[in-house]
Design an enzyme around this catalytic site. Sequence first.
Site, PDB file in Angstrom:
ATOM      1  N   ASP A  22      -9.867  -0.924 -18.829  1.00 19.21           N
ATOM      2  CA  ASP A  22     -10.915  -1.474 -19.691  1.00 19.21           C
ATOM      3  C   ASP A  22     -10.883  -3.001 -19.580  1.00 19.21           C
ATOM      4  OD1 ASP A  22      -8.849  -2.336 -21.295  1.00 19.21           O
ATOM      5  OD2 ASP A  22      -9.261  -0.949 -22.941  1.00 19.21           O
ATOM      6  N   GLU A  23     -11.549  -3.669 -20.509  1.00 21.69           N
ATOM      7  CA  GLU A  23     -11.730  -5.114 -20.309  1.00 21.69           C
ATOM      8  C   GLU A  23     -10.485  -5.945 -20.575  1.00 21.69           C
ATOM      9  OE1 GLU A  23     -15.384  -6.331 -22.082  1.00 21.69           O
ATOM     10  OE2 GLU A  23     -16.466  -4.769 -21.005  1.00 21.69           O
ATOM     11  N   ASP A  68      -4.190  -4.325 -18.345  1.00 18.38           N
ATOM     12  CA  ASP A  68      -3.138  -3.313 -18.548  1.00 18.38           C
ATOM     13  C   ASP A  68      -3.233  -2.679 -19.929  1.00 18.38           C
ATOM     14  OD1 ASP A  68      -2.179  -3.903 -15.991  1.00 18.38           O
ATOM     15  OD2 ASP A  68      -0.824  -5.442 -16.724  1.00 18.38           O
ATOM     16  N   HIS A  81       0.449   0.776 -13.324  1.00 18.47           N
ATOM     17  CA  HIS A  81       1.217  -0.397 -13.763  1.00 18.47           C
ATOM     18  C   HIS A  81       2.701  -0.034 -13.805  1.00 18.47           C
ATOM     19  CE1 HIS A  81       2.138  -4.144 -15.686  1.00 18.47           C
ATOM     20  NE2 HIS A  81       2.878  -3.482 -16.567  1.00 18.47           N
ATOM     21  N   ARG A 138     -15.549 -16.181  -9.830  1.00 12.62           N
ATOM     22  CA  ARG A 138     -14.957 -14.839  -9.903  1.00 12.62           C
ATOM     23  C   ARG A 138     -16.047 -13.773  -9.994  1.00 12.62           C
ATOM     24  NH1 ARG A 138     -11.227 -12.576 -14.752  1.00 12.62           N
ATOM     25  NH2 ARG A 138     -13.181 -11.585 -15.301  1.00 12.62           N
ATOM     26  N   GLU A 184       5.986   6.040  -9.263  1.00 11.75           N
ATOM     27  CA  GLU A 184       4.554   5.734  -9.137  1.00 11.75           C
ATOM     28  C   GLU A 184       3.923   6.668  -8.100  1.00 11.75           C
ATOM     29  OE1 GLU A 184       3.523   1.569  -8.624  1.00 11.75           O
ATOM     30  OE2 GLU A 184       5.397   0.957  -9.554  1.00 11.75           O
ATOM     31  N   ARG A 229      -5.941  -8.402  -8.688  1.00 10.13           N
ATOM     32  CA  ARG A 229      -7.074  -9.157  -9.216  1.00 10.13           C
ATOM     33  C   ARG A 229      -7.539  -8.473 -10.487  1.00 10.13           C
ATOM     34  NH1 ARG A 229      -9.297 -13.771  -7.147  1.00 10.13           N
ATOM     35  NH2 ARG A 229     -11.241 -13.050  -8.061  1.00 10.13           N
ATOM     36  N   VAL A 230      -7.940  -9.272 -11.446  1.00 11.88           N
ATOM     37  CA  VAL A 230      -8.513  -8.714 -12.667  1.00 11.88           C
ATOM     38  C   VAL A 230     -10.019  -8.578 -12.458  1.00 11.88           C
ATOM     39  CG1 VAL A 230      -8.915  -9.130 -15.125  1.00 11.88           C
ATOM     40  CG2 VAL A 230      -6.698  -9.720 -14.091  1.00 11.88           C
ATOM     41  N   GLY A 248       0.789  -1.228   0.000  1.00 11.04           N
ATOM     42  CA  GLY A 248       0.000   0.000   0.000  1.00 11.04           C
ATOM     43  C   GLY A 248       0.819   1.275   0.000  1.00 11.04           C
TER      44      GLY A 248
HETATM   45  C1  GRF Z   1       3.221  -1.309  -7.555  1.00  9.27           C
HETATM   46  O1  GRF Z   1       4.465  -1.491  -8.191  1.00  9.27           O
HETATM   47  C2  GRF Z   1       2.118  -1.287  -8.557  1.00  9.27           C
HETATM   48  O2  GRF Z   1       2.470  -0.668  -9.748  1.00  9.27           O
HETATM   49  C3  GRF Z   1       1.893  -2.748  -8.778  1.00  9.27           C
HETATM   50  O3  GRF Z   1       1.988  -3.320  -7.501  1.00  9.27           O
HETATM   51  C4  GRF Z   1       2.844  -2.519  -6.700  1.00  9.27           C
HETATM   52  C5  GRF Z   1       2.075  -2.143  -5.474  1.00  9.27           C
HETATM   53  O4  GRF Z   1       2.864  -1.506  -4.536  1.00  9.27           O
HETATM   54  N1  GRF Z   1       0.661  -2.994  -9.479  1.00  9.27           N
HETATM   55  P1  GRF Z   1       2.207  -0.848  -3.245  1.00  9.27           P
HETATM   56  O5  GRF Z   1       1.291  -1.904  -2.627  1.00  9.27           O
HETATM   57  O6  GRF Z   1       1.464   0.378  -3.662  1.00  9.27           O
HETATM   58  O7  GRF Z   1       3.371  -0.549  -2.341  1.00  9.27           O
END
Ligand code: GRF
Length: 219
Positions: free
Chosen positions: A141-142, A145, A109, A65, A174, A91-92, A12
Amino acid sequence: MVKMAVLVSGSGSNLQAIIEAVEAGRIDGEIALVVSNRPDAYGLVRAEKHGIATRVVEPGKFSERREFDRELARVLAEAGVELVVLAGFMRVLGSEFLSRFPDRVINIHPALLPAFPGTHGQGDAFDYGVKLAGCTVHFVDEKVDHGPIIIQAAVPVLDHDDRDALAARILRCEHRIFPRALALYCAGRLEIVGRKVRISGIDENALSEQFLISCPEIS
Ligand code: GRF
């Protein structure tokens, strides 16, 4: 003020960056709820420390699912959520879920999409030998990524990097672009036009609103 839910599966740290941006008034939104598919996700602890409501919806408790997706959508709707933020949510989400929140699900991503989709974007980019890695915030979207791109950050791969060092540097980016993308969404400045996301009111001298090139180590 946009009511957001942030969905997490692990540490997180992106959630933390979003919480801090909301608390600093940089995002005109509120985090109504943090949801995890894993009861042990540290993201839940981070949310609780900031007085944010949390819920756990465990996939193992549902036979299909689709049932999991339905329960998730129900929990979010009950909290009045308008924007669903996937911050390391592993999860997708299926089409039925997405149709409940059209153009209102945003993901981060850890690669420069459309290159290196999937679970190990940073490691796959490193192994491939790219010179520029990065991360992408996009609408969901569906396809996995795949949705329209809001902001990307380019992160150079350095000679002494290994997978972990590169992943850590990408993660720091990020934390910068995700809150920025959510701020643009909450300010009503994003419009999806086909595959493209238009950002309104952009200052042509501040193009960096839609991308970030991060080379502190080599600048
Ligand atoms: C990040 O690298 C994100 O891009 C990927 O999972 C990681 C999550 O990191 N999908 P965090 O839980 O926000 O520390």
